[in-house]
Design an enzyme around this catalytic site. Structure first.
Site, PDB file in Angstrom:
ATOM      1  N   ASP A 186     -29.048  27.751  26.494  1.00  0.00           N
ATOM      2  CA  ASP A 186     -29.031  28.368  25.165  1.00  0.00           C
ATOM      3  C   ASP A 186     -28.336  27.442  24.173  1.00  0.00           C
ATOM      4  O   ASP A 186     -27.575  26.557  24.553  1.00  0.00           O
ATOM      5  CB  ASP A 186     -28.408  29.773  25.209  1.00  0.00           C
ATOM      6  CG  ASP A 186     -27.224  29.859  26.158  1.00  0.00           C
ATOM      7  OD1 ASP A 186     -26.714  28.809  26.580  1.00  0.00           O
ATOM      8  OD2 ASP A 186     -26.797  30.987  26.470  1.00  0.00           O
TER       9      ASP A 186
ATOM     10  N   CYS B 246     -18.887  29.909  23.367  1.00  0.00           N
ATOM     11  CA  CYS B 246     -19.479  30.580  24.532  1.00  0.00           C
ATOM     12  C   CYS B 246     -20.065  29.540  25.487  1.00  0.00           C
ATOM     13  O   CYS B 246     -20.817  29.871  26.399  1.00  0.00           O
ATOM     14  CB  CYS B 246     -20.541  31.581  24.087  1.00  0.00           C
ATOM     15  SG  CYS B 246     -20.851  32.865  25.326  1.00  0.00           S
TER      16      CYS B 246
ATOM     17  N   GLU C  99     -26.947  34.486  21.264  1.00  0.00           N
ATOM     18  CA  GLU C  99     -25.892  35.433  20.826  1.00  0.00           C
ATOM     19  C   GLU C  99     -26.486  36.519  19.928  1.00  0.00           C
ATOM     20  O   GLU C  99     -25.849  37.523  19.669  1.00  0.00           O
ATOM     21  CB  GLU C  99     -24.790  34.689  20.073  1.00  0.00           C
ATOM     22  CG  GLU C  99     -24.023  33.668  20.908  1.00  0.00           C
ATOM     23  CD  GLU C  99     -23.155  34.279  21.994  1.00  0.00           C
ATOM     24  OE1 GLU C  99     -22.951  35.511  21.988  1.00  0.00           O
ATOM     25  OE2 GLU C  99     -22.680  33.524  22.866  1.00  0.00           O
TER      26      GLU C  99
HETATM   27  C1  LIG Z   1     -22.542  35.570  27.658  1.00  0.00           C
HETATM   28  C2  LIG Z   1     -22.282  36.292  26.393  1.00  0.00           C
HETATM   29  O1  LIG Z   1     -21.157  36.334  25.928  1.00  0.00           O
HETATM   30  N1  LIG Z   1     -23.336  36.867  25.800  1.00  0.00           N
HETATM   31  C3  LIG Z   1     -23.226  37.710  24.661  1.00  0.00           C
HETATM   32  C4  LIG Z   1     -24.577  38.266  24.312  1.00  0.00           C
HETATM   33  C5  LIG Z   1     -24.586  39.055  23.026  1.00  0.00           C
HETATM   34  C6  LIG Z   1     -25.644  40.102  22.949  1.00  0.00           C
HETATM   35  C7  LIG Z   1     -25.667  40.870  21.651  1.00  0.00           C
HETATM   36  N2  LIG Z   1     -25.504  40.072  20.478  1.00  0.00           N
HETATM   37  C8  LIG Z   1     -24.617  41.963  21.685  1.00  0.00           C
HETATM   38  O2  LIG Z   1     -23.519  41.791  21.143  1.00  0.00           O
HETATM   39  O3  LIG Z   1     -24.902  43.039  22.224  1.00  0.00           O
HETATM   40  C9  LIG Z   1     -22.247  38.860  24.956  1.00  0.00           C
HETATM   41  O4  LIG Z   1     -21.582  39.302  24.004  1.00  0.00           O
HETATM   42  O5  LIG Z   1     -22.130  39.296  26.117  1.00  0.00           O
END
Ligand SMILES: CC(=O)N[C@@H](CCC[C@H](N)C(=O)O)C(=O)O
Length: 385
Positions: free
Chosen positions: A71, A96, A130
């Site tokens: 990503d 991240c 993200e």
């Molecule tokens: C690995 C990681 O930290 N991924 C993010 C993915 C975000 C998904 C979306 N924007 C949300 O906030 O629901 C995470 O916050 O887990």
């Protein structure tokens, strides 16, 4: 690997300087395309999709296609690391680890360009993990549809594990997610005349506290769910009663049914807020990600191989409430994701996150040797995909 590992550490540092939001990874895309352009071109084909990139490395006798996905986007965080190569984009940071994921992706790509494999490989640089989520539309794109790998792997840095460890598990690894945006609209007014207004700061404060009861009182304690409000906004000045307030958050659940339950409870509480505070409310669930579900047989096989390979110390971990739109890849392509230990006291999404770069060669060697081993195993008829 003929190209020095230091190259990919330097690449990670250069990427670290230019974090960009989802679908605005323009400099990142340019940087990666330039690095890819420096490789011998006769065995690769390159496609772009929005700010993403797809690279096919042609095998010598392809019977199978492997995929590695990295990503690309950064986060709206003001960096507070001790790095000399800090973000040059004020208010944005690779907090991240996507800079690490991309550098490893280039390492994997370079390895197979320099040392051919019999089978094909697609390296996918995917925007907007993200948010709002690049995986699903990328999978539906013409650019990727014709190039779908038959097995796919991705990794995510893990601050809590030492460098030199890899953690994963068969089955569910990351949660189902849904973003959450709630707008409350009441009646503003003079601070000295509260009886003539409907104060949305007070309404938001009540709702915020009520939302906490969903996990503590509605979800089965043996199940897992998270409701986090990460941002709250309302009002314009200290002596003006706020006409509007907005709560922004995220929901995480290990099952799709629990996600439905949590959303029903949010809707009921928001309806209650409308009635109690004589206001109107609007809920938007933004982008939703499918759980990351590691194909069980392939993941077990990888874990067994890793245990014997000596590339990293293997940990069989529990599920995490993080989300990842890589779940959409795993919905249609068998494969798995793993945590890559990077040993730092600050967690993901923290302004001081400094992942150990020693994890870069660990990941490149693990992924490339695993693909090579798996390719040989498939050819010897020892396995299914
Ligand atoms: C690995 C990681 O930290 N991924 C993010 C993915 C975000 C998904 C979306 N924007 C949300 O906030 O629901 C995470 O916050 O887990």
């Amino acid at each position: 690997m003929r190209t020095e590992i230091q190259t990919f550490v330097d690449i990670r540092r250069q990427l670290h300087r230019i974090p960009e939001p989802g679908y605005a990874e323009f400099k990142t895309q340019r940087f990666l395309l330039d690095r890819i352009g420096e490789l011998p071109q006769h065995r690769i084909e390159v496609r772009t999709w929005r700010t993403g990139i797809l690279v096919k490395v042609k095998g010598t006798d392809p019977q199978f296609t492997f995929g590695y996905r990295a990503d690309m986007d950064g986060l709206p965080i003001e960096e507070d690391t001790s790095y000399a190569f800090r973000s040059e984009h004020p208010g944005y940071m690779h907090a991240c680890g996507h800079d690490m994921h991309m550098a490893i992706g280039l390492g994997v790509l370079t390895h197979f360009v320099e040392q051919e494999m019999a089978d094909d490989l697609i390296v996918i640089f995917q925007p907007a993990e993200e948010g709002p989520g690049g995986a699903k539309p990328m999978l539906e794109s013409e650019e990727l549809r014709g190039w779908l790998p038959e097995q796919i792997v991705a990794l995510h840095i893990a601050p809590e594990y030492p460098a030199g460890t890899i953690a994963t598990r068969p089955g569910i690894l990351f949660a189902n997610t849904s973003e959450l945006f709630i707008d409350l609209i009441g009646k503003g007014g003079h601070a000295a005349y509260p009886h003539r207004a409907n104060d949305m700061v007070v309404a938001a404060a009540h709702l915020l506290v009520q939302l906490q009861s969903i996990v503590s009182r509605n979800v089965n304690p043996l199940d897992s769910a998270v409701v986090t409000v990460g941002k709250i906004e309302g009002g314009t000045k200290q002596n003006i009663i706020a006409e509007k307030a907005r709560l922004e958050g995220t929901i995480r659940t290990l099952s799709a049914d629990t996600m439905q339950l949590v959303k029903q409870r949010i809707e009921a509480l928001v309806r209650g807020t409308e009635a109690s505070f004589e206001c109107t409310a609007h809920i938007d669930y933004g982008s939703n990600y499918r759980q990351v579900y590691n194909e069980e047989e392939i993941t077990r096989e990888f874990m067994e191989w890793l245990g014997k390979s000596g590339h990293a110390r293997l940990i069989e971990c529990s599920e995490a409430m993080t989300g990842e739109d890589f779940g959409y890849f795993l919905e249609s392509i068998p494969g798995f994701m793993f945590w890559l230990g990077v040993d730092t006291p600050y967690g993901l999404h923290h302004a001081k996150l400094e992942p150990s770069e020693q994890a870069i060669p660990v990941a490149i060697h693990t992924v490339t040797d695993y693909f090579r081993w798996k390719s040989g195993r498939l050819r010897s008829g020892g396995d299914r995909a």
